[in-house]
Every structure is written in C-alpha cells, then in structure tokens.
Write a protein that holds these residues in place. Structure first.
Motif, mmCIF file in Angstrom:
data_model
loop_
_atom_site.group_PDB
_atom_site.id
_atom_site.type_symbol
_atom_site.label_atom_id
_atom_site.label_comp_id
_atom_site.label_asym_id
_atom_site.label_seq_id
_atom_site.Cartn_x
_atom_site.Cartn_y
_atom_site.Cartn_z
ATOM 1 N N THR A 297 -1.497 15.293 -6.781
ATOM 2 C CA THR A 297 -1.441 16.568 -7.481
ATOM 3 C C THR A 297 -0.753 16.386 -8.825
ATOM 4 O OG1 THR A 297 0.707 17.161 -6.573
ATOM 5 C CG2 THR A 297 -1.242 17.748 -5.258
ATOM 6 N N ALA A 298 -0.802 17.417 -9.645
ATOM 7 C CA ALA A 298 -0.092 17.374 -10.924
ATOM 8 C C ALA A 298 1.403 17.180 -10.708
ATOM 9 C CB ALA A 298 -0.360 18.659 -11.710
ATOM 10 N N ALA A 299 1.921 17.782 -9.641
ATOM 11 C CA ALA A 299 3.343 17.627 -9.329
ATOM 12 C C ALA A 299 3.650 16.185 -8.921
ATOM 13 C CB ALA A 299 3.748 18.590 -8.218
ATOM 14 N N ASP A 300 2.742 15.567 -8.169
ATOM 15 C CA ASP A 300 2.929 14.167 -7.785
ATOM 16 C C ASP A 300 2.983 13.280 -9.023
ATOM 17 O OD1 ASP A 300 2.817 14.768 -5.039
ATOM 18 O OD2 ASP A 300 0.630 14.513 -4.986
ATOM 19 N N ILE A 301 2.037 13.495 -9.940
ATOM 20 C CA ILE A 301 1.968 12.680 -11.154
ATOM 21 C C ILE A 301 3.242 12.857 -11.979
ATOM 22 C CG2 ILE A 301 0.752 12.342 -13.339
ATOM 23 C CD1 ILE A 301 -0.715 11.214 -10.940
ATOM 24 N N ALA A 302 3.715 14.069 -12.075
ATOM 25 C CA ALA A 302 4.941 14.326 -12.834
ATOM 26 C C ALA A 302 6.138 13.634 -12.202
ATOM 27 C CB ALA A 302 5.179 15.828 -12.934
ATOM 28 N N ALA A 303 6.206 13.656 -10.873
ATOM 29 C CA ALA A 303 7.316 13.007 -10.178
ATOM 30 C C ALA A 303 7.276 11.500 -10.370
ATOM 31 C CB ALA A 303 7.269 13.359 -8.687
ATOM 32 N N ILE A 304 6.081 10.938 -10.310
ATOM 33 C CA ILE A 304 5.930 9.494 -10.509
ATOM 34 C C ILE A 304 6.303 9.118 -11.940
ATOM 35 C CG2 ILE A 304 4.235 7.633 -10.622
ATOM 36 C CD1 ILE A 304 2.750 9.077 -8.311
ATOM 37 N N GLU A 305 5.863 9.935 -12.887
ATOM 38 C CA GLU A 305 6.157 9.661 -14.292
ATOM 39 C C GLU A 305 7.660 9.664 -14.554
ATOM 40 O OE1 GLU A 305 5.358 8.623 -18.123
ATOM 41 O OE2 GLU A 305 3.864 8.867 -16.527
ATOM 42 N N GLN A 306 8.357 10.477 -13.845
ATOM 43 C CA GLN A 306 9.802 10.571 -14.041
ATOM 44 C C GLN A 306 10.523 9.306 -13.588
ATOM 45 O OE1 GLN A 306 11.614 14.015 -12.243
ATOM 46 N NE2 GLN A 306 13.537 13.749 -13.330
ATOM 47 N N VAL A 307 10.045 8.695 -12.507
ATOM 48 C CA VAL A 307 10.755 7.533 -11.964
ATOM 49 C C VAL A 307 10.185 6.201 -12.442
ATOM 50 C CG1 VAL A 307 11.400 8.841 -9.921
ATOM 51 C CG2 VAL A 307 9.379 7.368 -9.831
ATOM 52 N N ALA A 308 8.931 6.206 -12.926
ATOM 53 C CA ALA A 308 8.303 4.945 -13.343
ATOM 54 C C ALA A 308 7.556 5.089 -14.658
ATOM 55 C CB ALA A 308 7.364 4.441 -12.250
ATOM 56 N N PRO A 309 8.224 5.548 -15.708
ATOM 57 C CA PRO A 309 7.564 5.650 -17.009
ATOM 58 C C PRO A 309 7.365 4.265 -17.631
ATOM 59 C CG PRO A 309 9.885 6.097 -17.264
ATOM 60 C CD PRO A 309 9.645 5.930 -15.778
ATOM 61 N N HIS A 310 6.615 4.207 -18.697
ATOM 62 C CA HIS A 310 6.478 2.955 -19.437
ATOM 63 C C HIS A 310 7.859 2.465 -19.862
ATOM 64 C CE1 HIS A 310 5.044 -0.068 -22.186
ATOM 65 N NE2 HIS A 310 5.651 0.503 -23.197
ATOM 66 N N GLY A 311 8.131 1.188 -19.615
ATOM 67 C CA GLY A 311 9.423 0.625 -19.995
ATOM 68 C C GLY A 311 10.478 0.675 -18.914
ATOM 69 N N ALA A 312 10.152 1.247 -17.753
ATOM 70 C CA ALA A 312 11.154 1.367 -16.691
ATOM 71 C C ALA A 312 11.457 0.036 -16.030
ATOM 72 C CB ALA A 312 10.679 2.369 -15.636
ATOM 73 N N VAL A 313 10.533 -0.893 -16.119
ATOM 74 C CA VAL A 313 10.673 -2.167 -15.419
ATOM 75 C C VAL A 313 11.305 -3.206 -16.335
ATOM 76 C CG1 VAL A 313 9.380 -4.036 -14.322
ATOM 77 C CG2 VAL A 313 8.756 -1.665 -13.896
ATOM 78 N N ASN A 314 12.161 -4.029 -15.764
ATOM 79 C CA ASN A 314 12.892 -5.041 -16.516
ATOM 80 C C ASN A 314 12.252 -6.419 -16.344
ATOM 81 O OD1 ASN A 314 15.868 -4.020 -17.512
ATOM 82 N ND2 ASN A 314 15.076 -2.828 -15.787
ATOM 83 N N GLY A 315 12.180 -7.157 -17.463
ATOM 84 C CA GLY A 315 11.679 -8.524 -17.426
ATOM 85 C C GLY A 315 10.234 -8.637 -17.849
ATOM 86 N N ASP A 316 9.892 -9.775 -18.461
ATOM 87 C CA ASP A 316 8.499 -10.059 -18.794
ATOM 88 C C ASP A 316 7.703 -10.279 -17.522
ATOM 89 O OD1 ASP A 316 8.867 -9.916 -21.546
ATOM 90 O OD2 ASP A 316 9.353 -12.053 -21.724
ATOM 91 N N ARG A 317 6.393 -10.160 -17.623
ATOM 92 C CA ARG A 317 5.571 -10.300 -16.427
ATOM 93 C C ARG A 317 5.142 -11.729 -16.138
ATOM 94 N NH1 ARG A 317 -0.141 -8.722 -17.810
ATOM 95 N NH2 ARG A 317 -0.269 -8.275 -20.042
ATOM 96 N N TYR A 318 5.403 -12.638 -17.067
ATOM 97 C CA TYR A 318 5.165 -14.061 -16.844
ATOM 98 C C TYR A 318 6.304 -14.852 -17.477
ATOM 99 C CZ TYR A 318 0.223 -13.203 -15.586
ATOM 100 O OH TYR A 318 -0.933 -12.790 -14.974
ATOM 101 N N SER A 319 6.317 -16.151 -17.193
ATOM 102 C CA SER A 319 7.226 -17.060 -17.893
ATOM 103 C C SER A 319 6.829 -17.098 -19.365
ATOM 104 C CB SER A 319 7.098 -18.466 -17.294
ATOM 105 O OG SER A 319 5.803 -18.994 -17.586
ATOM 106 N N PRO A 320 7.679 -17.661 -20.230
ATOM 107 C CA PRO A 320 7.299 -17.756 -21.651
ATOM 108 C C PRO A 320 5.960 -18.447 -21.862
ATOM 109 C CG PRO A 320 9.629 -18.219 -21.392
ATOM 110 C CD PRO A 320 9.078 -18.110 -20.010
ATOM 111 N N GLU A 321 5.672 -19.476 -21.063
ATOM 112 C CA GLU A 321 4.390 -20.175 -21.208
ATOM 113 C C GLU A 321 3.232 -19.261 -20.837
ATOM 114 O OE1 GLU A 321 7.727 -22.850 -20.770
ATOM 115 O OE2 GLU A 321 6.977 -21.265 -19.414
#
Length: 328
Positions: A297-321
């Motif tokens: 639902t729209a409420a579900d999407i809003a709740a997810i956006e609050q806890v997992a917006p762009h930039g919420a995760v720490n660290g690159d997704r691969y090694s430098p290589e």
C-alpha cells in the motif's frame, strides 16, 4: 505467476526470475542435485527467466543450466546469459573483453555448455572501456541476425552508455544491482533513461546479497569461502549499521505478516523491475516466489522509504577492484 513484457522490445518473462550464480560459485558449498531440483521447482511455479553467465564458475553454472534444460520445451524458458569478461577455454579469467571476435567465440562456447542453439537474452556483463560499446553491441546484433541471440542487454552501465548501445540495436533489458540496499540507479539517470527508451530493468541481488532476508546476524554466519566475507557492506562497523536497517525492514514485514525477504522483493517488483533473487534451495525459492502475491500500500511504501532511503546503507557494494568495473 504473472507475466510481463521486459521493456518494449524484450521477451515476456515471469514477474520474478531466478538467478543461478550461487548454485555454482561465491556463496559457499554447492549441491547440484538440490540446485537442479530448485530449478525444476521454479519452472513448476511459473518462473521462466533463468539467469547465468559464462564467468560463473567459470562455465560450471552454464553447464548446470544445460542439464536443467534437457528434455524441456526450449521455447518455454527464457535463458539469460552474459559475456564481456574474457575467459580462456581452460577457465582462466583474464580481463574485461568486449571485442567482437571474443563475443562471437564466447557465445558459441556458451551454447555448447547450455546445450542449446540460441540464448534469449544476451548481456554485456561489464562494459570494456577499451572497446567502444557500439562495436560490442554491433557484434551481438550480428548474432541476433544469425538467430543465435534473441534479445540484447547490458549490465552495470551508465545512462550515457545505455543510450549509445540502444542506438546501435534496441536493448531489451539492463541488469543492475537494485534493492532496498542499493538504489543508485534512481539518482544517476539510469532509471529515467530506461523509462524513456522502453528498456526493462532486471534487478540482481534484490535481497542485498541475503542481508535483507533477516537471517544474517553476524559475518561469522558465512562459510569460510563465501565471498561476502570480503564485501565492504558486511565488514565491521558497516555490518552493524546495515543490520540496523535490516531490523527496521524486519519490523515492517512482521507488521504486514510477511517475511523480510518477501517485503524486500515486493518493493523491487513494485518499482517495475523484474527481480532475479538467487537461491540454491527449494525452501527459499518458494518463500521468494510468494512475494509476487504481496501487495504494498501507499502506507507500506512510505514506511519502507523512511527506514531504507537512498544512502541508508554503509559501504561500497564491491571491493575497490570490483567497483572499478561498474558504471561502464
């Protein structure tokens, strides 16, 4: 299983596909018997998009899929394969290689491993910076004309590269990492480019390499040969901060009476992407496929956006290589 067209140029595929990589490499011990049973079960449940690459093994994963295809109506299955990482016939990975001569040779080798005479969707796995993308896509377009490839895609490419490739031959799909843990394409022009050009989005690692399943609570959960032990997002302080995001996703999932995996996959599908979660076990497959029945639902999407917006995760997704091979 609901079907959808992959972009305006691509094949009709199941809402959720199956990534086969982990059945052969990178995520600890493998069991071909269970893997083949998992592929069989996926097909029984309506999954028709099966994703592999020559570099998974190398070759081992293609050969596994070749066994799974044996005795089946080939036209019922959409086989996605990838090239662009040069591999010797002995299985030695060399470097990125987007030269037309290598692409042609690699496809013929892949067709032998798959025991088929065509690939439904053939991706440039990574873009070789030494070769104009027009040359690479032009080579695959020739293979389309010969009937060895049905549709063309690229993986981990910039918006500009996607446009250049699409101008040579219409792309059916772009494959990239996309999940609640990785939302970069929403901010680098790729999402808008795909919508404008009518290109489908195929999301790999839609569960954040398993983090979003909620089952990983410590880096010690991984086998000694699991490559996630070297993934920056699973290291030290990054792990602890990212686990906080997962806890919030788990809370929302619990309130909705679904698993964290199902919530995360439903979110990816809600964005219009075809998710290809990877698993090597039937139990996880069935859990993942149940996400196609989850409505947000729209409420579900809003709740997810609050806890997992762009930039919420720490660290690159691969090694430098690994990061150096992205955004080609």
């Amino acid at each position: 299983m609901e079907l959808r067209a992959l972009g305006s140029q691509g094949p009709t595929v199941s809402t959720q596909g199956l990534g086969l990589m982990g059945m052969s490499v990178f995520y600890g011990a493998t069991d071909d018997t269970e893997s083949l049973a998992t592929i069989d079960r996926a097909l029984e449940l309506g999954v028709n998009l099966l994703d592999t690459a020559e570099s998974y093994g190398p070759f081992i994963n293609e050969q596994l899929l070749g066994k799974a295809l044996a005795g089946r109506r080939r036209e019922d299955i959409v086989v996605a394969d990838k090239t662009g990482v040069e591999i010797t016939d002995e299985g030695q990975i060399v470097d990125l290689n987007g030269r037309p001569d290598y692409i042609r040779r690699a496809l013929d080798r892949s067709l032998r491993h798959l025991n088929t005479d065509y690939v439904d969707l053939y991706y440039m796995h990574r873009i070789d910076p030494k070769v104009p993308v027009e040359e690479s896509i032009g080579a695959i377009a020739e293979l389309v004309a010969e009937g060895k490839v049905r549709h063309i895609g690229v993986s981990e490419a910039t918006a500009q590269t996607i446009r250049r490739a699409h101008a040579v031959h219409p792309l059916a799909a772009v494959q990239t990492e996309y999940s609640l843990f990785e939302r970069g394409i929403e901010h680098n022009g790729v999402s808008e480019t795909l919508q404008e050009l009518g290109i489908g989005l195929v999301a790999y690692s839609p569960l954040g390499r398993g983090f979003l399943s909620g089952a990983i609570t410590s880096p010690d959960d991984f086998a000694a040969d699991d490559w996630r032990r070297s993934d920056p997002r699973f290291q030290g302080e990054n792990f602890d901060r990212n686990l906080d995001v997962v806890r919030e996703v788990r809370r929302i999932a619990s309130e909705k009476h679904v698993t964290p995996s199902q919530l995360a996959l439903a979110w990816v599908q809600h964005q219009g992407a075809v998710a290809i979660p990877g698993t090597k076990r039937r139990s996880y497959l069935e859990e993942n496929i149940a996400a196609t029945e989850v409505t947000l639902t729209a409420a579900d999407i809003a709740a997810i956006e609050q806890v997992a917006p762009h930039g919420a995760v720490n660290g690159d997704r691969y090694s430098p290589e690994g990061m150096a091979t992205l955004n080609g």
